[in-house]
Design a protein around this motif. Structure first.
Motif, PDB file in Angstrom:
ATOM      1  N   THR A  85       0.826  -1.211   0.000  1.00  0.00           N
ATOM      2  CA  THR A  85       0.000   0.000   0.000  1.00  0.00           C
ATOM      3  C   THR A  85       0.857   1.257   0.000  1.00  0.00           C
ATOM      4  OG1 THR A  85      -1.816  -1.129   1.138  1.00  0.00           O
ATOM      5  CG2 THR A  85      -1.797   1.265   1.227  1.00  0.00           C
ATOM      6  N   ASP A  86       1.916   1.270   0.809  1.00  0.00           N
ATOM      7  CA  ASP A  86       2.794   2.446   0.854  1.00  0.00           C
ATOM      8  C   ASP A  86       3.504   2.658  -0.480  1.00  0.00           C
ATOM      9  OD1 ASP A  86       2.056   2.807   3.472  1.00  0.00           O
ATOM     10  OD2 ASP A  86       3.832   1.854   4.312  1.00  0.00           O
ATOM     11  N   PRO A  94       1.798  14.670  -5.980  1.00  0.00           N
ATOM     12  CA  PRO A  94       1.398  15.843  -5.178  1.00  0.00           C
ATOM     13  C   PRO A  94       1.280  15.520  -3.686  1.00  0.00           C
ATOM     14  CG  PRO A  94       0.075  15.701  -7.168  1.00  0.00           C
ATOM     15  CD  PRO A  94       0.849  14.425  -7.091  1.00  0.00           C
ATOM     16  N   LEU A  95       0.747  14.343  -3.365  1.00  0.00           N
ATOM     17  CA  LEU A  95       0.641  13.962  -1.958  1.00  0.00           C
ATOM     18  C   LEU A  95       2.023  13.772  -1.347  1.00  0.00           C
ATOM     19  CD1 LEU A  95      -0.972  13.108   0.528  1.00  0.00           C
ATOM     20  CD2 LEU A  95      -1.113  10.797  -0.437  1.00  0.00           C
ATOM     21  N   LEU A  96       2.928  13.143  -2.098  1.00  0.00           N
ATOM     22  CA  LEU A  96       4.296  12.937  -1.604  1.00  0.00           C
ATOM     23  C   LEU A  96       4.975  14.272  -1.355  1.00  0.00           C
ATOM     24  CD1 LEU A  96       6.297  10.617  -1.033  1.00  0.00           C
ATOM     25  CD2 LEU A  96       7.102  10.860  -3.383  1.00  0.00           C
ATOM     26  N   GLN A  97       4.787  15.214  -2.266  1.00  0.00           N
ATOM     27  CA  GLN A  97       5.390  16.540  -2.088  1.00  0.00           C
ATOM     28  C   GLN A  97       4.784  17.271  -0.898  1.00  0.00           C
ATOM     29  OE1 GLN A  97       4.634  18.138  -6.018  1.00  0.00           O
ATOM     30  NE2 GLN A  97       6.653  17.543  -6.785  1.00  0.00           N
ATOM     31  N   LEU A 100       6.302  15.845   2.284  1.00  0.00           N
ATOM     32  CA  LEU A 100       7.664  16.336   2.493  1.00  0.00           C
ATOM     33  C   LEU A 100       7.648  17.786   2.979  1.00  0.00           C
ATOM     34  CD1 LEU A 100       9.414  14.810  -0.673  1.00  0.00           C
ATOM     35  CD2 LEU A 100       9.663  14.072   1.707  1.00  0.00           C
ATOM     36  N   ALA A 101       6.737  18.592   2.409  1.00  0.00           N
ATOM     37  CA  ALA A 101       6.632  19.992   2.837  1.00  0.00           C
ATOM     38  C   ALA A 101       6.199  20.095   4.290  1.00  0.00           C
ATOM     39  CB  ALA A 101       5.654  20.735   1.927  1.00  0.00           C
ATOM     40  N   LEU A 102       5.257  19.219   4.692  1.00  0.00           N
ATOM     41  CA  LEU A 102       4.807  19.227   6.079  1.00  0.00           C
ATOM     42  C   LEU A 102       5.938  18.833   7.015  1.00  0.00           C
ATOM     43  CD1 LEU A 102       2.594  19.471   8.209  1.00  0.00           C
ATOM     44  CD2 LEU A 102       1.942  17.102   7.705  1.00  0.00           C
ATOM     45  N   GLY A 125      -5.804  15.239  -0.879  1.00  0.00           N
ATOM     46  CA  GLY A 125      -6.643  14.092  -0.516  1.00  0.00           C
ATOM     47  C   GLY A 125      -5.967  13.132   0.435  1.00  0.00           C
ATOM     48  N   ALA A 126      -5.166  13.673   1.364  1.00  0.00           N
ATOM     49  CA  ALA A 126      -4.384  12.811   2.250  1.00  0.00           C
ATOM     50  C   ALA A 126      -5.264  11.951   3.151  1.00  0.00           C
ATOM     51  CB  ALA A 126      -3.447  13.666   3.106  1.00  0.00           C
ATOM     52  N   PHE A 127      -6.424  12.478   3.546  1.00  0.00           N
ATOM     53  CA  PHE A 127      -7.222  11.771   4.554  1.00  0.00           C
ATOM     54  C   PHE A 127      -7.810  10.466   4.016  1.00  0.00           C
ATOM     55  CE2 PHE A 127     -10.152  14.465   2.302  1.00  0.00           C
ATOM     56  CZ  PHE A 127     -11.305  13.721   2.185  1.00  0.00           C
ATOM     57  N   ASP A 128      -8.012  10.340   2.689  1.00  0.00           N
ATOM     58  CA  ASP A 128      -8.561   9.094   2.161  1.00  0.00           C
ATOM     59  C   ASP A 128      -7.619   8.423   1.161  1.00  0.00           C
ATOM     60  OD1 ASP A 128      -8.789  10.841   0.025  1.00  0.00           O
ATOM     61  OD2 ASP A 128     -10.731  10.042  -0.623  1.00  0.00           O
TER      62      ASP A 128
END
Length: 627
Positions: A85-86, A94-97, A100-102, A125-128
């Motif tokens: 899954t990972d 975009p989610l990976l970036q 990393l920004a967070l 869309g990180a939450f789902d």
């Protein structure tokens, strides 16, 4: 949009594209077709920025040239302990970036940057995201218990499915898929079709599966002889339009030949006459200026046929309580049985398609019938004179990398029974290989250097040479282009013996098979229906799997919600009790103050729990929508 203008592309000395002009619009679903070796993958490499044109221009939106702007399936086989899954989640650039920004913002302690990073995480869309990644894996045939298995624990075909899921996870506006169906079974293929239909970006897909192209695409690009032609419509529409164009071109060619013949007759008749010399000379110039239309080859460029079997035993095979699997890994150990209690009879002339999801045992059954695996139980009785022609899913299981096509045929010729009189001279064997496009020095080329399509044709040549009466074909079309698949379909329909076929190519199954077996739950059953019935069954099964997976993923959240509900009930009861006590006269000021403080604590905890309850419900709703 993508625009190619007067574009020329070379790979070494070969011209892949010559003065190509085409426009592809956002949201279009485009099938890129052409012979193996025509240059389709080179065009993909150009669009992905790995190749550059030798002349002309390629334009596309600048954001498509940024990381994550183009989604495509990586061809490398990853060796990593990362959970499945990972691994798929990392395809969402975009989610990976945003993650990393967070991480950088939190490391710096910059509150403004942290808040902005959280906003980008929400936009991505990180939450789902995790539930979306797992829904893809389940759709592509992974079992729930495999979702967090390490990538390196999967075989090569399953790793390619992981790479496909990783590409689908990327929210790119341009997606390039090169033969995405090669490692899929019918169940996963149906799921992929549905997913791609919902994709709202520009899709370019290379495929030799005509039903897949018909289901997904609405535009067809045909790459032939370094020319790129756009047709509006799916593959079937392309065939119809191209046939009409070829007929028109053939008619134009015929008219031109008539005109050429007329001019030539005039020249031949009057060139020696002084009074007609000027006119004859003008006809010569007209003939030289005339654009010569190339004759159209309306027939398939490749065809072959199976030889008439020497005998047709009936029945061909009788299986009674047959168990198929693999011998024990260690002495004294237990064998691994994949399929058991098989009671089937195979008759002369039957055309049987073998259906079932990957891992259910289709190939194991075929290998057992082909004598590659020994039965692990029961009996397998062969008819007298049975001659098996076996096509393995991996061609190199049947070939040696250091062999050449001619060496392979010479060895086969030496193994011929004395009664089987055939011309086994080297020239005859060369001529035979020529029927399968092995010409000139190709007969001396090492098998290890041949393409997948060339190896498949060599295996087919050896099968035809052996004159079988039972064909066992396990995914024979994986590396074949559309014209070769068409030739195979025609040859199978003309074959007088029996066919057992495992394939995810629905067009081939429909054209060849008139009955089906279903390998499922460790057994083999007759399937009473056609491929459309199987697809509907698959839809129901996938829906049930998705519901079960959703229930599994949301279970921790639902348990937490249940705990919150129970805690809120206890707090409400405690608040009612305190408020009842305050209504009784005679309480001291200290008691009233303590009761007030406790009520404030209850109110604060209640507010916190209610906020968490709403957050959990939102996550469950998002997972339900994504799943």
């Amino acid at each position: 949009m993508i625009t190619l203008k007067n574009l020329t592309l070379r790979r070494g000395a070969k011209v892949v594209l010559q003065d190509a002009n085409v426009t592809l619009n956002p949201g279009e679903k485009v099938g890129l077709i052409g012979r193996n070796g025509a240059g389709k993958s080179s065009l993909f490499a150009l669009l992905a920025g790995r190749l550059h044109a030798d002349a002309g221009d390629t334009t596309m939106p600048p954001r498509w040239c940024q990381p994550g702007g183009v989604a495509e399936v990586a061809q490398s086989m990853p060796e990593t302990e990362e959970p499945a899954t990972d691994f798929v989640l990392d395809g969402d650039v975009p989610l990976l970036q945003a993650r990393l920004a967070l991480a950088r913002a939190e490391a710096s302690g910059d509150g403004h940057a942290i808040a902005e990073a959280h906003m980008h995480m929400e936009q991505a869309g990180a939450f789902d995201a995790r539930s979306r990644a797992q829904a893809m894996l389940l759709g592509l045939g992974f079992r729930p218990q495999q979702l967090d298995a390490p990538v390196r624990s999967f075989s090569g075909g399953w790793r390619m499915r992981l790479q496909l899921a990783r590409a689908l996870m990327c929210p790119a506006e341009l997606m390039l898929l090169d033969e995405p169906t090669n490692h899929l079974d019918l169940d996963a293929l149906v799921w992929l079709e549905g997913w791609l239909k919902r994709y709202d970006g520009l899709l370019l897909v290379i495929s030799h599966d005509r039903e897949f192209l018909d289901a997904v695409t609405g535009v067809t690009l045909h790459l032939e002889d370094a020319s790129l032609t756009r047709y509006g419509g799916n593959y079937t529409a392309f065939e119809e339009m191209r046939a009409e164009r070829m007929a028109q071109q053939q008619a134009a060619f015929a008219r031109q030949q008539d005109k050429i013949a007329h001019l030539q007759r005039f020249i031949d008749r009057f060139k020696a006459k002084a009074t007609k010399a000027r006119q004859a000379q003008s006809r010569v110039k007209a003939l030289a200026r005339m654009e010569r239309l190339a004759p159209v080859l309306t027939a398939s460029d490749f065809e072959f046929s199976f030889r008439e079997p020497q005998s047709l035993p009936n029945p061909m095979l009788v299986m009674r309580e047959l168990a198929c699997g693999y011998p024990a890994a260690t002495e004294g150990g237990e064998p691994t049985v994949i399929v058991r209690h098989v009671d089937r009879t195979v008759l002369a002339g039957q055309r049987i398609g073998i259906l079932g999801a990957n891992g259910q045992g289709k190939s194991t059954l075929v290998k057992t019938i082909a004598r590659v695996l020994r039965p692990q139980g029961g009996t397998l009785t062969e008819g007298k004179g049975l001659a098996i022609g076996y096509f393995a899913q991996q061609e190199l299981d049947l070939l040696s990398e250091d062999d050449t096509p001619l060496q392979r045929m010479v060895r086969l010729a030496r193994e011929l029974p004395a009664a089987d009189a055939r011309d086994t001279r080297e020239q005859a064997l060369r001529d035979f290989l020529g029927q399968f496009r092995f010409v000139g020095d190709m007969v001396h080329q090492r098998v290890g250097t041949l393409s997948g399509g060339e190896r498949a044709r060599l295996v087919m040549a050896t099968i035809v040479w052996q004159r079988p009466n039972l064909l066992l074909l396990d995914e024979p079309t994986n590396h074949l282009d559309l014209s070769t698949r068409e030739a195979l379909s025609i040859a199978l329909n003309e074959f007088e013996g029996t066919v057992l076929l495992v394939s995810h190519d629905r067009a081939l199954l429909r054209e060849v098979c008139d009955e089906f077996w279903l390998v499922t739950s460790g057994g083999v059953l007759p399937f009473d229906g056609d491929l459309d019935d199987y697809a509907r069954r698959d839809d129901r099964k996938q829906a049930a799997q998705a519901r079960a997976a959703l229930a599994s993923r949301t279970r921790p959240l639902r348990i937490e919600i249940q705990g919150i509900d129970e805690r809120l009930e206890r707090l409400a009861a405690e608040r009612a009790e305190i408020e009842g006590t305050l209504a009784v006269p005679g309480m001291s000021g200290l008691q009233i103050a303590d009761a007030g403080r406790r009520l404030n604590h209850i109110a604060a905890e209640t507010a916190m729990l209610e906020e968490r309850w709403l957050e959990l419900q939102s996550q469950i709703e998002a997972m339900t929508t994504a799943g």
